[in-house]
Design an enzyme around this catalytic site. Structure first.
Site, PDB file in Angstrom:
ATOM      1  N   ALA A 122      -8.825  25.153  89.474  1.00  0.00           N
ATOM      2  CA  ALA A 122      -9.637  25.632  90.449  1.00  0.00           C
ATOM      3  C   ALA A 122     -10.475  26.694  90.092  1.00  0.00           C
ATOM      4  O   ALA A 122      -9.981  27.740  89.612  1.00  0.00           O
ATOM      5  CB  ALA A 122      -8.581  26.093  91.812  1.00  0.00           C
ATOM      6  N   TYR A 125     -17.894  36.555  86.770  1.00  0.00           N
ATOM      7  CA  TYR A 125     -17.103  35.490  86.107  1.00  0.00           C
ATOM      8  C   TYR A 125     -16.551  35.566  84.851  1.00  0.00           C
ATOM      9  O   TYR A 125     -15.364  35.608  84.805  1.00  0.00           O
ATOM     10  CB  TYR A 125     -18.358  34.424  86.178  1.00  0.00           C
TER      11      TYR A 125
HETATM   12  P1  NDP Z   1     -16.104  21.771  89.335  1.00  0.00           P
HETATM   13  O1  NDP Z   1     -16.946  22.744  90.323  1.00  0.00           O
HETATM   14  O2  NDP Z   1     -16.138  20.323  89.110  1.00  0.00           O
HETATM   15  O3  NDP Z   1     -14.761  21.870  90.397  1.00  0.00           O
HETATM   16  C1  NDP Z   1     -14.090  22.852  90.722  1.00  0.00           C
HETATM   17  C2  NDP Z   1     -12.817  22.538  91.509  1.00  0.00           C
HETATM   18  O4  NDP Z   1     -12.335  23.685  91.781  1.00  0.00           O
HETATM   19  C3  NDP Z   1     -12.790  21.654  92.436  1.00  0.00           C
HETATM   20  O5  NDP Z   1     -11.714  20.705  92.392  1.00  0.00           O
HETATM   21  C4  NDP Z   1     -12.683  22.289  93.790  1.00  0.00           C
HETATM   22  O6  NDP Z   1     -11.800  21.912  94.885  1.00  0.00           O
HETATM   23  C5  NDP Z   1     -11.599  23.722  93.326  1.00  0.00           C
HETATM   24  N1  NDP Z   1     -11.724  24.725  94.167  1.00  0.00           N
HETATM   25  C6  NDP Z   1     -13.029  25.805  94.108  1.00  0.00           C
HETATM   26  N2  NDP Z   1     -12.715  26.726  95.001  1.00  0.00           N
HETATM   27  C7  NDP Z   1     -11.228  26.610  95.335  1.00  0.00           C
HETATM   28  C8  NDP Z   1     -10.370  27.055  96.238  1.00  0.00           C
HETATM   29  N3  NDP Z   1     -10.705  28.439  96.832  1.00  0.00           N
HETATM   30  N4  NDP Z   1      -9.145  26.717  96.315  1.00  0.00           N
HETATM   31  C9  NDP Z   1      -8.887  25.560  95.819  1.00  0.00           C
HETATM   32  N5  NDP Z   1      -9.530  24.699  95.099  1.00  0.00           N
HETATM   33  C10 NDP Z   1     -10.782  25.195  94.933  1.00  0.00           C
HETATM   34  O7  NDP Z   1     -15.798  22.925  88.292  1.00  0.00           O
HETATM   35  P2  NDP Z   1     -14.990  22.370  86.799  1.00  0.00           P
HETATM   36  O8  NDP Z   1     -14.367  21.148  86.675  1.00  0.00           O
HETATM   37  O9  NDP Z   1     -16.186  22.443  85.801  1.00  0.00           O
HETATM   38  O10 NDP Z   1     -14.493  23.537  86.384  1.00  0.00           O
HETATM   39  C11 NDP Z   1     -12.875  23.717  86.455  1.00  0.00           C
HETATM   40  C12 NDP Z   1     -12.354  25.004  85.843  1.00  0.00           C
HETATM   41  O11 NDP Z   1     -12.855  25.135  84.419  1.00  0.00           O
HETATM   42  C13 NDP Z   1     -12.815  26.108  86.540  1.00  0.00           C
HETATM   43  O12 NDP Z   1     -11.942  27.233  86.560  1.00  0.00           O
HETATM   44  C14 NDP Z   1     -14.142  26.675  85.630  1.00  0.00           C
HETATM   45  O13 NDP Z   1     -14.460  28.275  86.056  1.00  0.00           O
HETATM   46  C15 NDP Z   1     -13.663  26.570  84.336  1.00  0.00           C
HETATM   47  N6  NDP Z   1     -14.511  26.018  83.394  1.00  0.00           N
HETATM   48  C16 NDP Z   1     -15.714  25.111  83.653  1.00  0.00           C
HETATM   49  C17 NDP Z   1     -16.927  25.177  82.562  1.00  0.00           C
HETATM   50  C18 NDP Z   1     -17.842  24.187  82.716  1.00  0.00           C
HETATM   51  O14 NDP Z   1     -18.901  24.075  81.952  1.00  0.00           O
HETATM   52  N7  NDP Z   1     -17.885  22.919  83.626  1.00  0.00           N
HETATM   53  C19 NDP Z   1     -16.722  25.963  81.360  1.00  0.00           C
HETATM   54  C20 NDP Z   1     -15.673  27.022  81.331  1.00  0.00           C
HETATM   55  C21 NDP Z   1     -14.603  26.939  82.252  1.00  0.00           C
HETATM   56  P3  NDP Z   1     -13.017  21.289  96.245  1.00  0.00           P
HETATM   57  O15 NDP Z   1     -14.347  21.964  96.307  1.00  0.00           O
HETATM   58  O16 NDP Z   1     -12.536  19.956  96.290  1.00  0.00           O
HETATM   59  O17 NDP Z   1     -11.838  21.965  97.171  1.00  0.00           O
END
Ligand code: NDP
Length: 264
Positions: free
Chosen positions: A109, A174
């Site tokens: 998340a 971040y």
């Molecule tokens: P997405 O935006 O596609 O997905 C984010 C996920 O986090 C969703 O499932 C969302 O669930 C969940 N989420 C956000 N806030 C909350 C909260 N307060 N409580 C519970 N769940 C929450 O992002 P990514 O899949 O790209 O990112 C996943 C991880 O990887 C993150 O930690 C991100 O920082 C990290 N990352 C991503 C990169 C990228 O380029 N994409 C690069 C480096 C790291 P919902 O909205 O359904 O509640």
């Protein structure tokens, strides 16, 4: 309350008694509704592991669960949990422990909110730290207690970022949240090694998910050309890394960088 916060395509009694699922390993995946967390859930389900998917929204959780249910006939489970809320993580983790031994925790998340230091507002700063860093800490603290009680070891994978290692313009908070995850995870690895609970970190580069959808096209091309592989990563690339760490019994306290050799 347990029922009201619990969503699944099956009845709880069926889940608890289901023969095909009761002896399976369990993985808890935060952020399992989309992007990287969803790809990890798919991969773990393919590996015969029962997934407990956490997210904030009932509909998106149910969608993910329905899709993952198609992979095999295990009873995968979804629960609503905002990881910023400590009380909510306590309740949800207690409920998960009723399903059986918890073998894996994957903290995926996260949110990104890019802004220059001089423009950052208090609420934005709090939201990033609460979701990315505190959310990860809350989940680990709760689940670890059950892993210790169960005496079967465990595997925790926390999703950081290459930005937490190198920093980046417009991503100071971040980066701080992701660097915090590294320090926290390495400490946990040292503290919990004697219980055979392994804690590792994945530091992805740029991965094609909703999170990077707002980067302008011209900037995307520059980023791609700055990777040796000349592409963005796919969520499945991170799922492969998570699957490796899940199996790697002598690997703990490590950062696995998965960025296609990115030169920021
Ligand atoms: P997405 O935006 O596609 O997905 C984010 C996920 O986090 C969703 O499932 C969302 O669930 C969940 N989420 C956000 N806030 C909350 C909260 N307060 N409580 C519970 N769940 C929450 O992002 P990514 O899949 O790209 O990112 C996943 C991880 O990887 C993150 O930690 C991100 O920082 C990290 N990352 C991503 C990169 C990228 O380029 N994409 C690069 C480096 C790291 P919902 O909205 O359904 O509640």
């Amino acid at each position: 309350e347990w029922y009201s916060r619990y969503y699944c395509t099956s009845e709880i009694s069926k889940i608890k008694n289901s023969n095909n699922s009761s002896n399976k390993e369990i993985a808890v995946i935060t952020g399992g509704t989309r992007g990287i967390g969803y790809a990890i859930s798919q991969k773990f389900a393919q590996n015969g592991i029962r997934c407990v998917i956490l997210g904030r929204n009932k509909e998106t959780i149910e969608n993910s669960i329905k899709n993952i249910m198609m992979i095999n006939d295990l009873e995968h489970v979804g629960m609503v949990c905002d990881v910023r809320n400590y009380g909510e993580t306590v309740n949800v983790c207690e409920n998960i422990s009723k399903l059986g031994s918890i073998n894996y925790l994957i903290n995926a998340a996260g949110i990104s909110s890019d802004n220059l230091v001089v423009k950052l507002k208090e609420q934005e700063i709090n939201n990033i730290i609460q979701t990315n860093l505190l959310g990860t800490i809350f989940m680990c603290n709760n689940i670890v207690k059950y892993m210790i009680k169960q005496k079967q070891g465990g595997c925790i994978i926390n999703i950081s970022s290459v930005i937490g290692i190198d920093g980046n313009v417009g991503q100071s908070v971040y980066a701080a949240s992701k660097a915090g995850i590294i320090g926290y995870s390495k400490s946990l690895a040292k503290e919990l090694g004697s219980r055979n609970i392994r804690v590792n970190i994945i530091a992805p580069g740029f991965i094609e998910t909703d999170m990077i959808s707002e980067i302008p096209e011209n900037k995307k091309e520059i980023i791609k050309s700055n990777t040796a592989l000349n592409r963005f990563g796919k969520p499945e690339d991170i799922a492969d890394a998570a699957s490796y760490l899940a199996k790697a019994q002598f690997v703990t306290g490590q950062i696995l960088i998965v960025d296609g050799c990115l030169n920021i």
